[in-house]
Design a protein around this motif. Structure first.
Motif, short mmCIF file in Angstrom:
data_model
loop_
_atom_site.label_atom_id
_atom_site.label_comp_id
_atom_site.label_asym_id
_atom_site.label_seq_id
_atom_site.Cartn_x
_atom_site.Cartn_y
_atom_site.Cartn_z
N ARG A 41 54.30 5.75 -15.81
CA ARG A 41 54.39 5.11 -17.13
C ARG A 41 55.75 4.45 -17.34
O ARG A 41 56.16 4.21 -18.47
N LEU A 210 61.12 4.59 -21.68
CA LEU A 210 59.78 4.20 -21.25
C LEU A 210 59.30 3.02 -22.09
O LEU A 210 59.24 3.11 -23.32
N LEU A 212 56.46 1.69 -22.82
CA LEU A 212 55.31 1.89 -23.70
C LEU A 212 55.71 2.57 -25.00
O LEU A 212 55.22 2.22 -26.08
N ILE A 213 56.62 3.54 -24.93
CA ILE A 213 57.06 4.24 -26.13
C ILE A 213 58.01 3.35 -26.93
O ILE A 213 57.95 3.29 -28.16
N PRO A 237 51.82 6.95 -28.31
CA PRO A 237 52.39 7.06 -26.96
C PRO A 237 53.43 8.17 -26.86
O PRO A 237 53.55 8.80 -25.80
N SER A 241 51.96 10.35 -23.69
CA SER A 241 52.49 9.88 -22.41
C SER A 241 52.88 11.03 -21.50
O SER A 241 52.54 11.05 -20.30
N ARG A 244 49.76 13.02 -20.17
CA ARG A 244 49.01 12.32 -19.12
C ARG A 244 49.79 12.31 -17.81
O ARG A 244 49.21 12.46 -16.73
N SER A 245 51.10 12.14 -17.90
CA SER A 245 51.92 12.13 -16.68
C SER A 245 51.89 13.48 -16.00
O SER A 245 51.73 13.57 -14.77
#
Length: 471
Positions: A41, A210, A212-213, A237, A241, A244-245
């Motif tokens: 991510r 990150l 996305l965040i 996110p 995040s 999921r990671s």
């Protein structure tokens, strides 16, 4: 695209590799290979997709999923058919029966008269599932692919496996250029979010850089505003995040995840981590720590000084993951029942203490990048020092090597509070700790969020100074 603020250097590197493919001379193999690795991510796939769009030439992008060999091969065939390669219809007419045939067939349809780009994402999945995949890839590259004007980009999130792919003794050794994609730096986070240096460091801690965040952070807003909004959304996110990671990193290793949670909650010593993880055995904990360190999720550190020490400490390397493990994971049920306001209150109560400890590695890294300057020399290693009882703790130690130095260059203290400058009391404590470590009159420095009022420091650095190290 907001995700690529601060990625211009990486895009330029990719462009330079493609230019080398284009400029290849007669008698020279035109093909070039790039091995890109970085945490999950972090934006690797998005970066390469943006580059492929900019390049605007024939390209194909395949992402492995960790499925069986047959399913992966079928997906690869579909990716070729959906690509912009001029002769892609060949794969629809004659589907390859194995990976050797697939890569050989791919080489056959790559254009000879202009550069193309081939991307294989999540290579570690293929290395795990496909028998002898590294050897298959090496043979395809040596015999067919490198003879074509192609830029082959291999991407992976398993850092240790991607490093091993090109290591000595492995089939793909010295066949590709390596690129490590890190998080957005504090300076890039500040630029992306329109924040002043001190606030940019705060945002870098919470988001881990990150993309996305960061993209969910409304430009100009402070940490409290961001957290109030994100913790009110169970699918933000910021919340999902890390989960999921970790699910991808430890699909079957619950013990490693439990040990990571213990470290993330603040435990730093082997004994305390074992206790917090449920009283696990020495052997079990050692094995779990080895996994976490290999995956670069945890760092094992020793005090930096001229004398050996066995007082090893462990810390979570990613500040976002550390934030999530401390403030989010234990309280997901209350967030899921839409009581994120309680979680926000807990973050506000513990923020100063958590930030004070978590920001130290980031500030040491900033200082190492900033030096040398007019006052202090460059230091090959910038670490810290502590004793078992913590009666002596020195936040910043500059030395020639680690963990046992031949020479110390400077010592320093970090004070990262909003309304409390580094004062004479802090200076006396630093001098006292220096005397316990060395009799040399080493220069002293301070890293302070709110300025310095003490006398006698060789140097002092604030947020404005330290953010420049990342520019």
């Amino acid at each position: 695209m907001v995700e690529f603020v601060g990625r211009q250097r990486e895009l330029a590197s990719l462009g330079n590799l493609l230019a080398k493919v284009r400029r290849a001379t007669d008698g020279e193999r035109p093909g070039r290979c790039l091995l890109m690795r970085g945490r999950r991510r972090i934006g690797k796939s998005s970066l390469v997709e943006a580059f492929v769009d900019q390049a605007a030439g024939p390209a194909m992008f395949f992402t492995a999923s960790g499925a069986s060999t047959d399913i992966e091969l079928e997906s690869f065939t579909e990716a070729v058919s959906a690509s912009t390669l001029p002769d892609r219809d060949v794969f629809a007419e004659a589907q390859p029966g194995n990976w050797s045939a697939a890569l050989r067939q791919l080489a056959g349809i790559l254009p000879d008269d202009r550069p193309s780009i081939v991307v294989i994402d999540e290579v570690p999945y293929l290395a795990e599932r496909v028998d002898a995949f590294e050897g298959i890839l090496q043979r395809a590259w040596d015999r067919e692919l490198s003879r074509k004007p192609v830029l082959l980009i291999l991407i992976g999130s398993d850092l240790s496996m991607m490093e091993a792919l090109s290591s000595y003794g492995r089939p793909f050794h010295q066949r590709g250029t390596e690129m490590v994609l890190g998080p957005l730096t504090p300076a890039e986070v500040g630029l992306m979010l329109g924040l002043e240096p001190a606030a940019a460091f705060d945002a870098a801690l919470v988001t881990g850089g990150l993309p996305l965040i960061c993209a969910a952070w409304e430009p100009g807003s402070d940490v409290d505003t961001f957290l109030e909004r994100e913790l009110a959304d169970p699918v933000s996110p910021l919340l999902v995040s890390a989960e999921r990671s970790l699910a991808a990193e430890f699909p079957e290793s619950a013990m490693a995840a439990a040990v990571l949670s213990a470290i993330g909650s603040g435990e730093r010593t082997f004994t305390n981590i074992a206790r917090a993880a449920g009283g696990i055995s020495h052997t079990t904990l050692t094995r779990a720590l080895d996994v976490l360190i290999e995956k670069r999720l945890v760092a094992a550190e020793l005090p930096l000084s001229t004398t050996p020490s066995k007082e090893r400490r462990y810390r979570v390397t990613d500040p976002y993951l550390r934030f999530w493990l401390t403030f989010v994971k234990p309280y997901l049920p209350e967030i899921e029942r839409l009581r994120g306001d309680i979680t926000v209150g807990r973050v506000k109560a513990g923020w100063t203490s958590w930030r004070g400890r978590t920001i130290e590695p980031l500030l040491r890294d900033s200082l190492a990048r900033l030096l040398p300057d007019d006052t202090l020399p460059s230091a090959p290693v910038v670490g810290s020092y502590w004793t078992r009882s913590n009666s002596i703790e020195i936040d910043v130690v500059g030395a020639d090597r680690a963990p046992v130095a031949r020479e110390l260059f400077f010592l320093g203290s970090i004070k990262w509070l909003e309304r409390s400058p580094f004062d004479d009391h802090d200076m006396l404590a630093l001098q006292r700790h220096r005397a316990a470590v060395t009799q040399e009159p080493l220069p002293l420095l301070a890293l302070s969020r709110s300025g310095v009022t003490a006398k006698g420091l060789a140097a002092a650095y604030g947020p404005d100074d330290l953010i420049r190290a990342w520019s």
